[in-house]
Write a protein that holds these residues in place. Sequence first.
Motif, PDB file in Angstrom:
ATOM      1  N   MET A 109      -7.399   2.077  25.883  1.00  0.00           N
ATOM      2  CA  MET A 109      -8.903   1.243  25.829  1.00  0.00           C
ATOM      3  C   MET A 109      -9.090   0.003  24.655  1.00  0.00           C
ATOM      4  N   LEU A 110      -9.442  -0.945  25.205  1.00  0.00           N
ATOM      5  CA  LEU A 110      -9.942  -2.209  24.253  1.00  0.00           C
ATOM      6  C   LEU A 110     -11.678  -2.381  23.954  1.00  0.00           C
ATOM      7  N   HIS A 111     -12.491  -1.746  22.681  1.00  0.00           N
ATOM      8  CA  HIS A 111     -13.742  -2.492  22.925  1.00  0.00           C
ATOM      9  C   HIS A 111     -14.062  -3.427  21.938  1.00  0.00           C
ATOM     10  N   VAL A 112     -14.209  -4.339  22.645  1.00  0.00           N
ATOM     11  CA  VAL A 112     -15.424  -5.425  21.497  1.00  0.00           C
ATOM     12  C   VAL A 112     -16.693  -5.632  21.963  1.00  0.00           C
ATOM     13  N   LEU A 113     -17.580  -5.062  20.558  1.00  0.00           N
ATOM     14  CA  LEU A 113     -19.056  -4.496  20.245  1.00  0.00           C
ATOM     15  C   LEU A 113     -19.438  -6.204  19.685  1.00  0.00           C
ATOM     16  N   GLU A 114     -20.523  -6.129  20.569  1.00  0.00           N
ATOM     17  CA  GLU A 114     -21.286  -6.833  19.396  1.00  0.00           C
ATOM     18  C   GLU A 114     -22.352  -6.547  18.993  1.00  0.00           C
ATOM     19  N   PHE A 115     -23.447  -6.352  17.976  1.00  0.00           N
ATOM     20  CA  PHE A 115     -24.405  -5.912  17.610  1.00  0.00           C
ATOM     21  C   PHE A 115     -25.626  -6.333  17.481  1.00  0.00           C
ATOM     22  N   THR A 116     -26.453  -6.234  17.855  1.00  0.00           N
ATOM     23  CA  THR A 116     -27.714  -7.018  17.208  1.00  0.00           C
ATOM     24  C   THR A 116     -28.229  -7.087  15.860  1.00  0.00           C
ATOM     25  N   ASN A 117     -29.370  -7.434  15.605  1.00  0.00           N
ATOM     26  CA  ASN A 117     -29.367  -7.899  13.321  1.00  0.00           C
ATOM     27  C   ASN A 117     -29.913  -6.031  13.509  1.00  0.00           C
ATOM     28  N   TRP A 127     -11.189  -3.890  27.584  1.00  0.00           N
ATOM     29  CA  TRP A 127     -10.363  -4.497  28.252  1.00  0.00           C
ATOM     30  C   TRP A 127      -8.814  -2.001  28.932  1.00  0.00           C
ATOM     31  N   LEU A 128      -8.851  -2.394  29.837  1.00  0.00           N
ATOM     32  CA  LEU A 128      -8.033  -1.368  29.990  1.00  0.00           C
ATOM     33  C   LEU A 128      -6.991  -1.330  29.726  1.00  0.00           C
TER      34      LEU A 128
END
Length: 138
Positions: A109-117, A127-128
């Motif tokens: 798996m490919l994770h793309v994580l976006e974080f808040t401040n 993506w699997l």
Amino acid sequence: MALTYEFMDRKIEEHFGFEARDDIDGVLSTLTPDCEHDVVGWPGGPSIGHAQARKFYEALFADLAESKTECVRRLYGDHFLIDETLWRGRAVGRPFGLEGKGRPLAFRMLHVLEFTNAGDIQREQVWLDFGAILQQLS
């Protein structure tokens, strides 16, 4: 708040830990209330908010069991993390529309994580390796 690599690592490990325990409330606690949760190729498309993400996790946890993840590599940026992970477990239901029959299953798996401040996950895109899933469950 400055997001360090270590902080982002802790947050994703917390998220994966809740997933491994099938703890939907725990998973949702790592996501913002207005999160975008997008498993690319999922028939329902991206989920927006906790209520829609909950439906995805209810289906996922009914289909997959004994979840274990192994980090392959991580790349970091300003307020985002890209994580390549190997998932291992069993296909107990009908994951991704395929008959699981309780068989072992492993895929990347490919994770793309976006974080808040503040450090919460605002967007999770996954993506699997569907080729590997099809090969094992067909």
